[in-house]
Write a protein that holds these residues in place. Structure first.
Motif, PDB file in Angstrom:
ATOM      1  N   TYR A  42      20.422  33.771  55.568  1.00  0.00           N
ATOM      2  CA  TYR A  42      19.720  33.515  54.314  1.00  0.00           C
ATOM      3  C   TYR A  42      19.056  34.781  53.782  1.00  0.00           C
ATOM      4  N   LEU A  43      19.033  34.893  52.462  1.00  0.00           N
ATOM      5  CA  LEU A  43      18.312  35.961  51.772  1.00  0.00           C
ATOM      6  C   LEU A  43      17.145  35.328  51.030  1.00  0.00           C
ATOM      7  N   PHE A  44      15.973  35.936  51.188  1.00  0.00           N
ATOM      8  CA  PHE A  44      14.749  35.398  50.588  1.00  0.00           C
ATOM      9  C   PHE A  44      14.062  36.424  49.711  1.00  0.00           C
ATOM     10  N   LEU A  45      13.547  35.945  48.589  1.00  0.00           N
ATOM     11  CA  LEU A  45      12.671  36.733  47.724  1.00  0.00           C
ATOM     12  C   LEU A  45      11.249  36.507  48.201  1.00  0.00           C
ATOM     13  N   ASP A  46      10.529  37.588  48.440  1.00  0.00           N
ATOM     14  CA  ASP A  46       9.121  37.494  48.819  1.00  0.00           C
ATOM     15  C   ASP A  46       8.304  37.568  47.534  1.00  0.00           C
ATOM     16  N   THR A  47       7.772  36.441  47.094  1.00  0.00           N
ATOM     17  CA  THR A  47       7.070  36.390  45.814  1.00  0.00           C
ATOM     18  C   THR A  47       5.750  37.153  45.828  1.00  0.00           C
ATOM     19  N   GLU A  48       5.224  37.467  47.000  1.00  0.00           N
ATOM     20  CA  GLU A  48       3.991  38.242  47.075  1.00  0.00           C
ATOM     21  C   GLU A  48       4.249  39.745  47.068  1.00  0.00           C
ATOM     22  N   LYS A  49       5.499  40.149  47.148  1.00  0.00           N
ATOM     23  CA  LYS A  49       5.855  41.571  47.126  1.00  0.00           C
ATOM     24  C   LYS A  49       6.389  42.008  45.767  1.00  0.00           C
ATOM     25  N   ILE A  50       6.317  41.127  44.764  1.00  0.00           N
ATOM     26  CA  ILE A  50       6.777  41.487  43.426  1.00  0.00           C
ATOM     27  C   ILE A  50       5.717  42.368  42.771  1.00  0.00           C
ATOM     28  N   GLY A  52       5.374  44.151  39.185  1.00  0.00           N
ATOM     29  CA  GLY A  52       6.004  44.303  37.876  1.00  0.00           C
ATOM     30  C   GLY A  52       7.362  43.642  37.936  1.00  0.00           C
ATOM     31  N   THR A  53       8.409  44.456  37.795  1.00  0.00           N
ATOM     32  CA  THR A  53       9.758  43.905  37.950  1.00  0.00           C
ATOM     33  C   THR A  53      10.479  44.537  39.145  1.00  0.00           C
ATOM     34  N   TYR A  54       9.712  45.112  40.059  1.00  0.00           N
ATOM     35  CA  TYR A  54      10.259  45.563  41.343  1.00  0.00           C
ATOM     36  C   TYR A  54      10.109  44.408  42.320  1.00  0.00           C
ATOM     37  N   PHE A  55      11.166  44.137  43.081  1.00  0.00           N
ATOM     38  CA  PHE A  55      11.098  43.035  44.037  1.00  0.00           C
ATOM     39  C   PHE A  55      11.905  43.350  45.292  1.00  0.00           C
ATOM     40  N   LYS A  56      11.660  42.560  46.335  1.00  0.00           N
ATOM     41  CA  LYS A  56      12.315  42.776  47.620  1.00  0.00           C
ATOM     42  C   LYS A  56      12.919  41.482  48.132  1.00  0.00           C
ATOM     43  N   LEU A  57      14.104  41.625  48.705  1.00  0.00           N
ATOM     44  CA  LEU A  57      14.766  40.519  49.382  1.00  0.00           C
ATOM     45  C   LEU A  57      14.781  40.828  50.871  1.00  0.00           C
ATOM     46  N   TYR A  58      14.712  39.779  51.678  1.00  0.00           N
ATOM     47  CA  TYR A  58      14.697  39.931  53.130  1.00  0.00           C
ATOM     48  C   TYR A  58      15.734  39.024  53.767  1.00  0.00           C
ATOM     49  N   THR A  59      16.301  39.511  54.861  1.00  0.00           N
ATOM     50  CA  THR A  59      17.172  38.690  55.689  1.00  0.00           C
ATOM     51  C   THR A  59      16.931  39.064  57.144  1.00  0.00           C
ATOM     52  N   LEU A  60      17.208  38.133  58.007  1.00  0.00           N
ATOM     53  CA  LEU A  60      16.969  38.319  59.435  1.00  0.00           C
ATOM     54  C   LEU A  60      18.251  38.038  60.200  1.00  0.00           C
ATOM     55  N   THR A  61      18.609  38.956  61.105  1.00  0.00           N
ATOM     56  CA  THR A  61      19.754  38.748  61.982  1.00  0.00           C
ATOM     57  C   THR A  61      19.225  38.583  63.403  1.00  0.00           C
ATOM     58  N   ASP A  62      20.125  38.470  64.343  1.00  0.00           N
ATOM     59  CA  ASP A  62      19.707  38.348  65.743  1.00  0.00           C
ATOM     60  C   ASP A  62      18.968  39.585  66.231  1.00  0.00           C
ATOM     61  N   THR A  63      19.259  40.740  65.646  1.00  0.00           N
ATOM     62  CA  THR A  63      18.696  41.988  66.156  1.00  0.00           C
ATOM     63  C   THR A  63      17.740  42.706  65.214  1.00  0.00           C
ATOM     64  N   ALA A  64      17.760  42.375  63.936  1.00  0.00           N
ATOM     65  CA  ALA A  64      16.956  43.160  62.994  1.00  0.00           C
ATOM     66  C   ALA A  64      16.562  42.335  61.772  1.00  0.00           C
ATOM     67  N   MET A  65      15.574  42.875  61.037  1.00  0.00           N
ATOM     68  CA  MET A  65      15.183  42.337  59.751  1.00  0.00           C
ATOM     69  C   MET A  65      15.538  43.393  58.710  1.00  0.00           C
ATOM     70  N   TYR A  66      16.139  42.964  57.616  1.00  0.00           N
ATOM     71  CA  TYR A  66      16.545  43.884  56.564  1.00  0.00           C
ATOM     72  C   TYR A  66      15.737  43.614  55.308  1.00  0.00           C
ATOM     73  N   GLU A  67      15.294  44.695  54.681  1.00  0.00           N
ATOM     74  CA  GLU A  67      14.518  44.639  53.442  1.00  0.00           C
ATOM     75  C   GLU A  67      15.328  45.369  52.376  1.00  0.00           C
ATOM     76  N   GLU A  82      17.439  49.713  44.686  1.00  0.00           N
ATOM     77  CA  GLU A  82      16.577  50.878  44.911  1.00  0.00           C
ATOM     78  C   GLU A  82      16.593  51.371  46.356  1.00  0.00           C
ATOM     79  N   GLY A  83      17.253  50.658  47.246  1.00  0.00           N
ATOM     80  CA  GLY A  83      17.331  51.087  48.647  1.00  0.00           C
ATOM     81  C   GLY A  83      16.997  49.957  49.592  1.00  0.00           C
TER      82      GLY A  83
END
Length: 127
Positions: A42-50, A52-67, A82-83
């Protein structure tokens, strides 16, 4: 952001994303599920990390978390990657990539769904 603060933030996000596999996370209004990766995570938008119009999505695997970081140009309906960063489950930064690359906007993609949410939340014209 200090290393200790970054590790603490990753720990909190990782713990929250770990609950995704159960039903508890789905009830947390801070994180909004916007889609899945090709591997079904699953990919999630963190509504507290917005910001302006910059935002972050997160996903979790067995070994790591990706931002994944994005910028939405709501008025022009343009979306920029943006990276991203990968963190171990213990919160240590594994890799980080900073770049700005325009991507095509699709309202059905995970980043596109997040952009729709962000543009509406800032009351951008036409959204």
């Amino acid at each position: 952001m200090s290393r200790k603060l970054a590790m603490a933030a990753v720990g909190v996000i990782t713990a929250a994303l770990s609950l995704v596999n159960g039903s508890v996370f789905a009830q947390d209004s801070r994180y909004i599920k916007v889609g899945e990766t090709e591997k079904g995570e699953y990919l999630f938008l963190d509504t507290e990390k917005i910001e302006g119009t910059y935002f972050k999505l997160y996903t979790l695997t067995d070994t790591a978390m990706y931002e994944l970081s994005y910028y939405a140009s709501c008025g022009e309906t343009r979306l920029f990657y943006e990276g991203g960063a990968a963190y171990s489950r213990s919160g240590h930064l594994l890799t980080e990539k900073k770049e700005s690359e325009e991507m095509s906007f699709s309202p059905n993609s995970p980043a596109g769904k997040a952009m729709v949410y962000v543009c509406r939340s800032v009351h951008a014209r036409g959204w």
